[in-house]
Design an enzyme around this catalytic site. Sequence first.
Site, mmCIF file in Angstrom:
data_model
loop_
_atom_site.group_PDB
_atom_site.id
_atom_site.type_symbol
_atom_site.label_atom_id
_atom_site.label_comp_id
_atom_site.label_asym_id
_atom_site.label_seq_id
_atom_site.Cartn_x
_atom_site.Cartn_y
_atom_site.Cartn_z
ATOM 1 N N ASP A 128 -4.512 18.402 -15.491
ATOM 2 C CA ASP A 128 -4.697 16.932 -15.999
ATOM 3 C C ASP A 128 -4.085 17.067 -17.517
ATOM 4 O O ASP A 128 -4.587 17.578 -18.148
ATOM 5 C CB ASP A 128 -6.127 16.794 -15.885
ATOM 6 C CG ASP A 128 -6.320 15.297 -16.286
ATOM 7 O OD1 ASP A 128 -5.778 14.684 -17.115
ATOM 8 O OD2 ASP A 128 -7.427 14.766 -16.136
ATOM 9 N N ARG B 226 0.866 -1.179 -0.119
ATOM 10 C CA ARG B 226 -0.139 0.061 -0.104
ATOM 11 C C ARG B 226 0.788 1.306 0.031
ATOM 12 O O ARG B 226 0.437 2.187 -0.350
ATOM 13 C CB ARG B 226 -0.653 -0.161 1.284
ATOM 14 C CG ARG B 226 -1.899 1.493 1.068
ATOM 15 C CD ARG B 226 -3.085 1.213 2.352
ATOM 16 N NE ARG B 226 -2.554 0.482 3.519
ATOM 17 C CZ ARG B 226 -2.206 1.024 4.643
ATOM 18 N NH1 ARG B 226 -1.501 2.409 4.260
ATOM 19 N NH2 ARG B 226 -1.975 0.558 5.572
ATOM 20 N N TYR C 258 -13.141 17.212 -16.969
ATOM 21 C CA TYR C 258 -13.668 15.531 -17.130
ATOM 22 C C TYR C 258 -14.788 15.457 -16.038
ATOM 23 O O TYR C 258 -14.645 15.982 -14.887
ATOM 24 C CB TYR C 258 -12.287 14.909 -16.669
ATOM 25 C CG TYR C 258 -12.623 13.429 -16.451
ATOM 26 C CD1 TYR C 258 -12.964 12.430 -17.652
ATOM 27 C CD2 TYR C 258 -12.580 12.710 -15.393
ATOM 28 C CE1 TYR C 258 -13.251 11.018 -17.389
ATOM 29 C CE2 TYR C 258 -13.181 11.642 -15.237
ATOM 30 C CZ TYR C 258 -13.244 10.601 -16.283
ATOM 31 O OH TYR C 258 -13.474 9.204 -16.105
ATOM 32 N N LYS D 170 -5.373 5.754 -19.906
ATOM 33 C CA LYS D 170 -5.417 6.146 -21.322
ATOM 34 C C LYS D 170 -4.178 5.958 -22.056
ATOM 35 O O LYS D 170 -3.806 4.878 -22.283
ATOM 36 C CB LYS D 170 -6.125 7.615 -21.319
ATOM 37 C CG LYS D 170 -7.117 8.044 -20.363
ATOM 38 C CD LYS D 170 -8.548 7.257 -20.585
ATOM 39 C CE LYS D 170 -9.375 7.202 -19.398
ATOM 40 N NZ LYS D 170 -9.689 8.339 -18.805
HETATM 41 C C1 LIG Z 1 -10.315 9.097 -17.720
HETATM 42 C C2 LIG Z 1 -9.983 10.390 -17.310
HETATM 43 C C3 LIG Z 1 -9.744 10.752 -15.697
HETATM 44 C C4 LIG Z 1 -10.483 9.693 -14.871
HETATM 45 O O1 LIG Z 1 -9.246 8.585 -15.076
HETATM 46 P P1 LIG Z 1 -9.575 6.881 -14.516
HETATM 47 O O2 LIG Z 1 -8.274 6.264 -14.511
HETATM 48 O O3 LIG Z 1 -10.953 6.502 -15.077
HETATM 49 O O4 LIG Z 1 -9.838 7.137 -12.941
HETATM 50 C C5 LIG Z 1 -9.418 11.983 -15.530
HETATM 51 N N1 LIG Z 1 -9.136 12.908 -16.450
HETATM 52 C C6 LIG Z 1 -9.276 12.472 -17.664
HETATM 53 C C7 LIG Z 1 -8.852 13.784 -18.717
HETATM 54 C C8 LIG Z 1 -9.846 11.369 -18.189
HETATM 55 O O5 LIG Z 1 -10.007 11.095 -19.623
#
Ligand SMILES: *Cc1c(COP(=O)(O)O)cnc(C)c1O
Length: 396
Positions: free
Chosen positions: A188, A62, A116, A213
């Site tokens: 982000d 963890r 998002y 992603k």
């Molecule tokens: C998918 C996504 C998230 C969230 O990510 P998870 O891995 O699904 O928790 C956050 N920001 C953006 C821009 C995303 O495309």
Amino acid sequence: MSRAGRTQKTSQKTSMENMETRAVHAGEPRPRIAGAITPPVFQTSTYETADESGYHDIRYLRLSNSPNHLALHAKLAALEGSESALVTASGMAAISTALLCALKRGDHLLAQRGLYGGTHTFMTHELPALGIEVDFVDGAERAQWKRKCKPNTRAFYMESMTNPLLEVGDLPAAAEFARENGLTTLIDNTLATPVNFRPVEIGFDIVLHSATKYLNGHSDIVAGVIAGDAARVGAAKLKLDHLGGSLDPHSCFLLNRGIKTLPLRVRKQNQNAQALAEFLQAHPAVAAVHYAGLPRHPSAARARALFGGFGGLLSFEHREGAAGARRMMKRLKLAVSAVSLGGTETLVTLPAETSHVGLRAEERADIGITDGLVRVSAGIEGEEDLRADFQQALSA
Ligand SMILES: *Cc1c(COP(=O)(O)O)cnc(C)c1O
């Protein structure tokens, strides 16, 4: 070998000028563990006690300190050009942990509009319950930031490009505004990836990713990243240790493998998205295309100035609205209808029915999400095959 986690040396001293080289070699254990070219999965929750100096130093799964974690942390920092990086159990684990680090009861957050959905919901539902206020602003309107900034504003949150309209805020101005006002900047960078844009280079403090992603790139895990200076990432690690959103070692292994081809994949996805955007723009069944690589996109000039590529995501409006869009999606043979993005397969989705289904129709119209808007995440298939697939689906 029991000390591999602690004494692991990276090959940082060798020349790693190129993104491709860093993606392959940065952070990899040296010497190689038992000579393994691909480091093994350390599928163990705990480790023999050695000279730990405190709770957060104990080697325990963890606490995100397995050799698989340490290799990834160094590789991700090398890619983002940050001092430090930390992997998390999902993108939302990275985003929520980083926000809870930057803000406490009584603080105020400035955030870009059009974030998002999960991030927006976290900010509007979870933060207020903890006594943290949020105001949303246009990412390109400095005058608005000034008006909404308060004495208790502590952080400014942006995305390098928004989804699904691919707008790019005035990112250098945001970093400067935050510096002048003593705010922590979080961004982000999921959609741009460090291949196309490295926010630390223009002064952002914390870079976040859904590694689900592009970074992993194969649609087979969920994971997240927090990158930045050592003090802030260190604080985020302590928070993550307490909240518990650590990434499991098998997902670390897969993410490390995925990242090795990140520059190759992203450049191909940039190309495929550009080719599809140009093709769709000229198609009579298409009313509008949103892609910053097209000169008439409102963010085209800013994206060209900041980014090395325009990314693999684009969206377009079908002339016949939702009915036309749905009919086209049913006819696609290579592109698959699915949420998420950034993988090797081309995916399509209707934001009005998926990512933005929680908004009222007027709210969606307000931010430019029409019912016939189709989002495309370009994969790494051949450009001609993709074009042909959309051609037959649109004209049938
Ligand atoms: C998918 C996504 C998230 C969230 O990510 P998870 O891995 O699904 O928790 C956050 N920001 C953006 C821009 C995303 O495309």
